[in-house]
Design an enzyme around this catalytic site. Structure first.
Site, short mmCIF file in Angstrom:
data_model
loop_
_atom_site.label_atom_id
_atom_site.label_comp_id
_atom_site.label_asym_id
_atom_site.label_seq_id
_atom_site.Cartn_x
_atom_site.Cartn_y
_atom_site.Cartn_z
N GLY A 45 0.84 -1.20 0.00
CA GLY A 45 0.00 0.00 0.00
C GLY A 45 0.87 1.24 0.00
O GLY A 45 2.03 1.21 -0.44
N CYS A 72 2.26 0.86 -8.73
CA CYS A 72 3.42 1.28 -7.93
C CYS A 72 4.69 1.31 -8.78
O CYS A 72 5.62 2.03 -8.46
CB CYS A 72 3.60 0.33 -6.75
SG CYS A 72 3.68 -1.38 -7.27
N THR A 90 3.14 4.44 1.23
CA THR A 90 4.28 4.57 2.15
C THR A 90 3.80 5.09 3.50
O THR A 90 4.29 4.67 4.55
CB THR A 90 5.34 5.49 1.52
OG1 THR A 90 5.82 4.84 0.33
CG2 THR A 90 6.53 5.73 2.44
N VAL A 150 0.81 4.63 5.07
CA VAL A 150 0.21 3.57 5.89
C VAL A 150 1.28 2.52 6.24
O VAL A 150 1.28 1.97 7.35
CB VAL A 150 -1.02 2.94 5.20
CG1 VAL A 150 -1.58 1.80 6.04
CG2 VAL A 150 -2.09 4.00 4.98
N GLU A 210 4.04 10.55 -5.69
CA GLU A 210 3.40 9.50 -6.47
C GLU A 210 2.00 9.99 -6.88
O GLU A 210 1.15 10.21 -6.02
CB GLU A 210 3.29 8.24 -5.60
CG GLU A 210 2.81 7.04 -6.37
CD GLU A 210 2.71 5.79 -5.48
OE1 GLU A 210 2.25 5.92 -4.33
OE2 GLU A 210 3.09 4.71 -5.95
N GLU A 221 5.56 -3.40 0.78
CA GLU A 221 5.69 -3.01 -0.64
C GLU A 221 4.94 -1.70 -0.77
O GLU A 221 3.72 -1.67 -0.66
CB GLU A 221 5.05 -4.07 -1.55
CG GLU A 221 5.73 -5.42 -1.52
CD GLU A 221 7.08 -5.45 -2.21
OE1 GLU A 221 7.48 -4.43 -2.80
OE2 GLU A 221 7.75 -6.49 -2.12
#
Ligand code: NAD
Length: 450
Positions: free
Chosen positions: A206, A262, A208, A210, A352, A228
């Protein structure tokens, strides 16, 4: 409380589901804990056989699962089929790995030591909405192969494929309690899994932000974590590249899954000497991306996941972009393919976006390209386009990123380790290396003295 699952291409509800809370999460953990010893102690070939049966059921139900995923995420159906195909491959691969994740024998003074790979126990799997079934399988395959039992928490927006997979797992002979799915909010179900004393490890994919919370929560019990997380990967185009090929591929490196990837190469770095020519080719190629109804066979890009997410993506566009493509009107969370000229200091190049927006950034030479590519807190993926083999190797080694492709968009293969440097994560998924993240090494020393 119920949760309404929506089709992002039509904004129509698909189904309303009951949401779990802490009590239901605790029940699922208890079921997984009870099922653990028998699953761990199953003969390896038996555990492998059941994983193989699951792989075969996924193949049999490929069309059904692909349609579920396509409707729930807004993914083009052709791409969704490819993803479900990968899910089957993942279960085949880890079925084959069950009896190949070996220990060592180590000579030592006064005897010999042997290492064993021990299952962890109950593992909490928390996954996002962009590749719901795929990412779940990357965790389920190695977790189950190692003899762990699991509680899988899908994202609130996309729980449907995980629920169907759990049914198929039972059909495959994976015993009740081994694979549990709990649908509910991350802040309740996810957090409870992180805090639960009977959960030995959290495997999280999920954001960064969280991920940081998960790591902090896991610290209380020194719980194992793999993370990840986000990315801001570079697609580096050198002047000696096959420009037509590189430009033809670049849109798919960022607009696949509507940029909700991602691994999206959302920073396109182009050598100044070929900048104008490359941008011309890139605009042409981007114009050709087929955006529309995910159920159509020819569609290459669907809508974004939600209205709120579309607002976030829109906030990155300031001023006139280099190129803005077409997107359907009417219902659906559509957003066009967008190219913007940027410097690496602009917000669009630093954060992102997780939507179909690429920042195009010029560079003068190899050293500058490496500097720009590495000037990010992330390090997940990336590509280099060049015909010079020595440069390809040199730059690949210099980039601070977990996965890099030369003259290709490829990021993820069943057999190869996948994961991030820096704030893109911790640990590796896929390949044999993933098994290390779902087992502990135990060393047993045997004295040879009498
Ligand atoms: P998110 O972090 O909002 O949510 C991910 C999961 O965590 C969801 O299931 C959510 O319910 C749960 N969650 C939320 N709060 C939680 C909490 N406090 N405790 C425990 N769990 C909690 O991410 P998202 O918006 O679903 O997905 C997009 C993000 O995922 C992007 O940043 C993307 O880069 C990243 N991602 C990374 C990879 C990778 O392999 N590196 C792959 C796909 C997506």
């Amino acid at each position: 409380m119920t949760l309404t699952v929506v089709n992002p291409a039509t904004e129509e509800p698909i189904v309303a589901l009951a949401q779990a809370g802490e009590a239901e999460t605790d029940e699922a953990v208890a079921r997984a804990k009870a099922a653990f010893p028998a699953w761990r102690d199953l003969a390896p070939q038996d555990r492998a056989g059941r994983l193989r049966a699951l792989a075969e059921l996924v193949e049999e139900h490929l069309e059904e699962l692909a349609r579920i995923e396509s409707e729930n995420v807004g993914k083009p159906i052709a791409g969704a089929r490819g993803e479900v195909g990968m899910v089957a491959q993942v279960f085949h691969y880890y079925a084959g790995a069950v009896d190949k994740h070996l220990g060592e024998t180590i000579p030592a003074a006064g005897g010999v030591a042997a290492t064993f790979r021990e299952a962890l126990g109950v593992v909490g799997l928390i996954v996002p909405w962009n590749f719901p079934l795929n990412i779940a399988s990357w965790k389920l395959g190695p977790a189950l192969a190692c003899g762990n039992t699991v509680v899988l928490k899908p994202a609130e927006l996309t729980p449907l494929s995980a629920l169907r997979l759990a049914e198929l797992a039972l059909e495959a002979g994976i015993p009740e309690g081994v694979l549990n799915v709990v649908v509910g909010p991350g802040s309740v179900v996810g957090q409870r899994l992180v805090e639960h004393p009977d959960v030995a490890k959290i495997a999280f994919t999920g954001s960064t932000e969280v991920g940081r919370q998960v790591m902090r929560g896991a610290a209380a019990q020194i719980k194992r974590v793999t993370l990840e997380l986000g990315g801001k990967s570079a697609n580096v185009i050198f002047e000696d590249a096959d420009l037509e090929r590189a430009a033809g591929a670049a849109p798919y490196a960022v607009f696949d899954n509507a940029g909700q990837d991602c691994c999206a190469r959302s920073r396109i770095l182009v050598q100044s000497s070929v900048y104008d020519r490359f941008v011309e080719l890139l605009v042409e190629a981007t114009r050709r991306v087929k955006v529309g109804d995910p159920a159509e066979e020819i569609t290459e890009m669907g809508p974004l996941i939600s209205s709120a997410h579309r607002e976030t993506v829109s906030s990155f566009i300031e001023g006139e972009p280099l190129f803005r493509g077409e997107a359907p009107g009417g219902p659906g969370y559509w957003f066009p393919c967008t190219l913007v000229e940027a410097t690496n200091d602009d917000r669009v190049a630093r954060e992102e976006v997780f939507g179909p927006v690429a920042a195009v950034i010029p560079f003068s030479d190899e050293a500058e390209a490496i500097g720009i590519a590495n000037d990010t807190p992330y390090g997940l993926s990336g590509s280099i386009w060049t015909r010079d083999g020595a440069r390809a190797l040199r730059v690949s080694r210099a980039l601070e990123t977990g996965v890099i492709s030369v003259n290709s968009n490829s990021s993820v293969r069943v057999q190869t380790p996948f994961g991030g440097f820096k704030q893109s994560g911790l640990g590796r998924e896929l390949g044999m290396q993933a098994l290390d993240g779902y087992s502990e090494v135990k060393t047993v020393f045997f004295s040879t003295e009498s």
